[in-house]
Motif scaffolding. Structure first.
Motif, PDB file in Angstrom:
ATOM      1  N   GLY A 193       0.711  -0.876  -0.123  1.00 53.01           N
ATOM      2  CA  GLY A 193      -0.799   0.029   0.188  1.00 53.01           C
ATOM      3  C   GLY A 193       0.398   1.509  -0.248  1.00 53.01           C
ATOM      4  O   GLY A 193       2.230   1.632  -0.315  1.00 53.01           O
ATOM      5  N   TYR A 194       0.642   2.144   0.138  1.00 54.60           N
ATOM      6  CA  TYR A 194       1.304   3.424   0.525  1.00 54.60           C
ATOM      7  C   TYR A 194       1.842   3.752   1.988  1.00 54.60           C
ATOM      8  O   TYR A 194       1.330   4.463   2.257  1.00 54.60           O
ATOM      9  CB  TYR A 194       0.336   5.401   0.435  1.00 54.60           C
ATOM     10  CG  TYR A 194       0.803   6.477   0.259  1.00 54.60           C
ATOM     11  CD1 TYR A 194       1.338   6.172  -1.406  1.00 54.60           C
ATOM     12  CD2 TYR A 194       0.808   7.156   0.826  1.00 54.60           C
ATOM     13  CE1 TYR A 194       1.952   7.275  -1.600  1.00 54.60           C
ATOM     14  CE2 TYR A 194       1.129   8.632   0.442  1.00 54.60           C
ATOM     15  CZ  TYR A 194       1.681   8.599  -1.089  1.00 54.60           C
ATOM     16  OH  TYR A 194       2.077   9.679  -0.812  1.00 54.60           O
ATOM     17  N   ASP A 195       3.174   2.845   1.965  1.00 49.98           N
ATOM     18  CA  ASP A 195       3.458   2.728   3.253  1.00 49.98           C
ATOM     19  C   ASP A 195       4.961   2.592   3.143  1.00 49.98           C
ATOM     20  O   ASP A 195       5.286   2.455   1.619  1.00 49.98           O
ATOM     21  CB  ASP A 195       2.640   1.251   3.594  1.00 49.98           C
ATOM     22  CG  ASP A 195       3.159   0.390   3.256  1.00 49.98           C
ATOM     23  OD1 ASP A 195       3.738  -0.377   1.554  1.00 49.98           O
ATOM     24  OD2 ASP A 195       1.769  -0.660   3.819  1.00 49.98           O
ATOM     25  N   GLY A 196       5.774   2.469   3.837  1.00 49.22           N
ATOM     26  CA  GLY A 196       7.008   1.594   3.718  1.00 49.22           C
ATOM     27  C   GLY A 196       7.749   0.967   2.358  1.00 49.22           C
ATOM     28  O   GLY A 196       8.584   0.601   2.391  1.00 49.22           O
ATOM     29  N   THR A 197       6.743  -0.328   2.205  1.00 51.18           N
ATOM     30  CA  THR A 197       7.271  -1.022   1.126  1.00 51.18           C
ATOM     31  C   THR A 197       7.232  -0.335  -0.452  1.00 51.18           C
ATOM     32  O   THR A 197       7.264  -0.856  -1.132  1.00 51.18           O
ATOM     33  CB  THR A 197       5.912  -1.554   0.743  1.00 51.18           C
ATOM     34  OG1 THR A 197       4.407  -1.255   0.687  1.00 51.18           O
ATOM     35  CG2 THR A 197       5.544  -2.683   2.565  1.00 51.18           C
ATOM     36  N   LEU A 198       7.369   0.975  -0.357  1.00 47.14           N
ATOM     37  CA  LEU A 198       7.402   2.033  -1.037  1.00 47.14           C
ATOM     38  C   LEU A 198       8.632   2.427  -1.777  1.00 47.14           C
ATOM     39  O   LEU A 198       9.678   2.813  -2.589  1.00 47.14           O
ATOM     40  CB  LEU A 198       6.788   3.023  -2.133  1.00 47.14           C
ATOM     41  CG  LEU A 198       4.681   2.539  -1.935  1.00 47.14           C
ATOM     42  CD1 LEU A 198       4.359   4.256  -1.881  1.00 47.14           C
ATOM     43  CD2 LEU A 198       4.874   2.368  -3.251  1.00 47.14           C
ATOM     44  N   ALA A 199       9.479   2.239  -0.725  1.00 49.50           N
ATOM     45  CA  ALA A 199      10.890   2.207  -0.549  1.00 49.50           C
ATOM     46  C   ALA A 199      12.170   1.314  -1.255  1.00 49.50           C
ATOM     47  O   ALA A 199      11.000   0.435  -2.247  1.00 49.50           O
ATOM     48  CB  ALA A 199      11.493   1.932   0.677  1.00 49.50           C
ATOM     49  N   LYS A 200      12.524   2.071  -1.622  1.00 56.05           N
ATOM     50  CA  LYS A 200      13.447   1.739  -3.086  1.00 56.05           C
ATOM     51  C   LYS A 200      12.342   1.687  -4.309  1.00 56.05           C
ATOM     52  O   LYS A 200      13.448   0.347  -5.373  1.00 56.05           O
ATOM     53  CB  LYS A 200      14.546   0.822  -2.884  1.00 56.05           C
ATOM     54  CG  LYS A 200      14.819   0.838  -1.992  1.00 56.05           C
ATOM     55  CD  LYS A 200      16.660   0.076  -1.602  1.00 56.05           C
ATOM     56  CE  LYS A 200      17.473  -0.128  -0.307  1.00 56.05           C
ATOM     57  NZ  LYS A 200      18.409  -0.389   0.155  1.00 56.05           N
ATOM     58  N   LYS A 201      11.014   1.905  -5.036  1.00 56.08           N
ATOM     59  CA  LYS A 201      10.390   1.465  -5.579  1.00 56.08           C
ATOM     60  C   LYS A 201      10.079   2.679  -6.275  1.00 56.08           C
ATOM     61  O   LYS A 201      10.497   3.840  -6.181  1.00 56.08           O
ATOM     62  CB  LYS A 201       9.219   1.166  -5.533  1.00 56.08           C
ATOM     63  CG  LYS A 201       9.494  -0.287  -4.361  1.00 56.08           C
ATOM     64  CD  LYS A 201       9.759  -1.392  -5.039  1.00 56.08           C
ATOM     65  CE  LYS A 201       9.394  -2.896  -4.010  1.00 56.08           C
ATOM     66  NZ  LYS A 201      10.139  -3.710  -4.274  1.00 56.08           N
ATOM     67  N   LYS A 202      10.400   1.914  -7.883  1.00 55.25           N
ATOM     68  CA  LYS A 202       9.874   3.177  -8.589  1.00 55.25           C
ATOM     69  C   LYS A 202       8.703   3.055  -9.429  1.00 55.25           C
ATOM     70  O   LYS A 202       7.740   2.518  -9.314  1.00 55.25           O
ATOM     71  CB  LYS A 202      10.187   2.921 -10.425  1.00 55.25           C
ATOM     72  CG  LYS A 202      11.987   2.893 -10.579  1.00 55.25           C
ATOM     73  CD  LYS A 202      12.773   2.588 -11.701  1.00 55.25           C
ATOM     74  CE  LYS A 202      12.344   3.880 -12.217  1.00 55.25           C
ATOM     75  NZ  LYS A 202      12.851   3.635 -14.252  1.00 55.25           N
ATOM     76  N   ILE A 203       8.011   4.968  -8.658  1.00 53.98           N
ATOM     77  CA  ILE A 203       6.431   5.160  -9.159  1.00 53.98           C
ATOM     78  C   ILE A 203       6.275   5.985 -10.078  1.00 53.98           C
ATOM     79  O   ILE A 203       6.368   6.753 -10.103  1.00 53.98           O
ATOM     80  CB  ILE A 203       5.945   5.507  -7.506  1.00 53.98           C
ATOM     81  CG1 ILE A 203       6.429   4.505  -6.321  1.00 53.98           C
ATOM     82  CG2 ILE A 203       4.618   5.844  -7.466  1.00 53.98           C
ATOM     83  CD1 ILE A 203       6.406   5.549  -5.300  1.00 53.98           C
ATOM     84  N   CYS A 204       4.804   5.327 -11.084  1.00 53.90           N
ATOM     85  CA  CYS A 204       5.036   6.458 -11.995  1.00 53.90           C
ATOM     86  C   CYS A 204       3.505   7.018 -11.380  1.00 53.90           C
ATOM     87  O   CYS A 204       2.844   6.609 -11.067  1.00 53.90           O
ATOM     88  CB  CYS A 204       4.334   5.111 -12.902  1.00 53.90           C
ATOM     89  SG  CYS A 204       3.749   6.110 -14.819  1.00 53.90           S
ATOM     90  N   THR A 205       2.797   8.619 -12.212  1.00 56.89           N
ATOM     91  CA  THR A 205       2.030   9.454 -11.922  1.00 56.89           C
ATOM     92  C   THR A 205       2.265   9.736 -13.606  1.00 56.89           C
ATOM     93  O   THR A 205       2.906   9.933 -13.827  1.00 56.89           O
ATOM     94  CB  THR A 205       2.513  10.206 -10.843  1.00 56.89           C
ATOM     95  OG1 THR A 205       3.060  10.944 -10.955  1.00 56.89           O
ATOM     96  CG2 THR A 205       2.454   9.662  -9.534  1.00 56.89           C
ATOM     97  N   ALA A 206       1.247  10.194 -13.474  1.00 57.61           N
ATOM     98  CA  ALA A 206       0.790  11.494 -15.186  1.00 57.61           C
ATOM     99  C   ALA A 206       0.689  12.331 -13.970  1.00 57.61           C
ATOM    100  O   ALA A 206       1.232  13.455 -12.899  1.00 57.61           O
ATOM    101  CB  ALA A 206      -0.595  11.299 -14.961  1.00 57.61           C
ATOM    102  N   ALA A 207       1.975  13.816 -14.947  1.00 65.59           N
ATOM    103  CA  ALA A 207       2.355  15.152 -14.755  1.00 65.59           C
ATOM    104  C   ALA A 207       0.989  15.726 -14.623  1.00 65.59           C
ATOM    105  O   ALA A 207       0.074  15.780 -15.521  1.00 65.59           O
ATOM    106  CB  ALA A 207       2.859  15.509 -16.261  1.00 65.59           C
ATOM    107  N   GLY A 208       1.328  16.558 -14.091  1.00 64.94           N
ATOM    108  CA  GLY A 208      -0.533  17.679 -14.110  1.00 64.94           C
ATOM    109  C   GLY A 208      -1.372  16.577 -12.831  1.00 64.94           C
ATOM    110  O   GLY A 208      -2.695  17.256 -12.586  1.00 64.94           O
ATOM    111  N   SER A 209      -1.350  15.642 -12.364  1.00 63.94           N
ATOM    112  CA  SER A 209      -2.557  14.820 -11.936  1.00 63.94           C
ATOM    113  C   SER A 209      -1.976  15.080  -9.892  1.00 63.94           C
ATOM    114  O   SER A 209      -1.197  15.817  -9.702  1.00 63.94           O
ATOM    115  CB  SER A 209      -2.108  13.720 -11.994  1.00 63.94           C
ATOM    116  OG  SER A 209      -0.904  12.680 -11.203  1.00 63.94           O
TER     117      SER A 209
END
Length: 338
Positions: A193-209
């Motif tokens: 989830g949106y927590d510590g497990t995102l450490a060292k992970k590449k995350i994608c989002t849309a620009a301007g979102s």
């Protein structure tokens, strides 16, 4: 209208088909620059420029809208004054968000359909007397605000979250949908989830979102692991799913309503954890288009009572569940007075 369910949309190969279709239809939906004569913009002659007050604290941006009215004004008059083939409502939409605004290649003609498209057609029906009197313009996520400001569209109905920052540039209707940011990742991923497990992970989002804004702020504030890599941004939110499928990123952060639709397209991915924000979609318009904002709010009052649930059942119940209570926005408040 009943949704026709799509089959066989999982995987990279299918997404390549989506991209090809999106490109081809973008060519069929050319961008029209405003000519300043009222035929392609929202204003037209006689529309007064003005400054509108927004709650200084802006704790509840979804309430910063005008009260409903069925009266015509200069913006609506300019729309109605269009003649012939140009007598249409010009609306910025998405054409590749499954169940929201998309073209089903399994359907003859691949007409635009989805939850947002249903709302657009209701607005056109009320204002112009014809639900088909719409010129759809496919716009990427990062072009929603510029398309309104430059007069390329009368409004944008494209899963667009009402935010304080956006209220500085455009006006919004009352909310028509409630959602929240969530994480989308492969089922096999260790991300929870949106927590510590995102450490060292590449995350994608849309620009301007709103997702990109949220992650940027949380990373600076230390609410996101410092090693989380949020550098991957794309013009269109769906491009993040392609990056995820290709293994170029580890996760996607976007509105839960959109993420659920993407998980339906690809059975190898899933939502990870609960929504960590509360957000509301609204119809975006020019800041000085007061009469259009009021008319859309009047339409939404009627639509929530007669139309919203049917559209939810047709398009979103398969991905968000049959109980629409958490997606229905609360009773609107109209705190903007000028």
């Amino acid at each position: 209208m009943h949704a026709r369910r799509m089959r066989g949309w999982g995987g990279v190969g299918a997404m390549a088909l989506v991209c090809v279709l999106a490109l081809s239809f973008m060519l069929l939906l050319p961008w029209t620059q405003s000519r300043g004569d009222g035929s392609t913009g929202t204003g037209g002659p006689g529309v007064a420029e003005g400054t509108h007050a927004v709650d200084a604290s802006c704790q509840s941006p979804e309430k910063q809208t005008l009260s409903p009215s069925a009266a015509d004004g200069p913006t609506i008059a300019a729309i109605k004054a269009r003649t012939g083939e140009k007598r249409k409502l010009i609306v910025g939409v998405d054409q590749n968000s499954f169940r929201w605004g998309y073209r089903d290649p399994n359907n003859t003609g691949a007409a635009l359909e989805g939850f947002d498209i249903d709302l657009v057609r209701r607005i056109a029906e009320v204002i112009l007397g014809d639900r088909n009197a719409v010129q759809f313009k496919a716009i990427p996520t990062n072009q929603r605000v510029p398309a309104i400001q430059e007069g390329r569209v009368d409004m944008v109905v494209r899963t667009m979250t009402i935010t304080c920052d956006r209220l500085k540039d455009v006006a919004f209707s009352a909310p028509y949908f409630r959602t929240g940011q969530q994480v989308l990742a492969p089922k096999s991923s260790t991300i929870t989830g949106y927590d510590g497990t995102l450490a060292k992970k590449k995350i994608c989002t849309a620009a301007g979102s709103t997702a990109n804004t949220q992650l940027t702020g949380d990373l600076k504030a230390g609410k996101l692991p410092a090693t989380a890599d949020i550098s991957t941004t794309v013009p269109n939110q769906l491009d993040c799913l392609v990056r995820l499928q290709l293994g170029e990123v580890d996760a996607v952060v976007t509105d839960g309503a959109l993420a659920a639709s993407q998980a339906a397209q690809d059975p190898t991915v899933e939502l990870k954890g609960a929504a960590f924000t509360a957000e509301y979609y609204g119809v975006a318009m020019k800041k000085d288009a007061d009469d259009l904002v009021r008319r859309v709010n009047q339409i939404l009052v009627e639509y929530r009572a007669n139309g919203w649930q049917r559209s939810y059942t047709d398009w979103l119940s398969a991905t968000l569940g049959s109980d629409s209570a958490t997606s229905m926005p609360p009773a609107p408040q109209y705190l903007r007075t000028s």
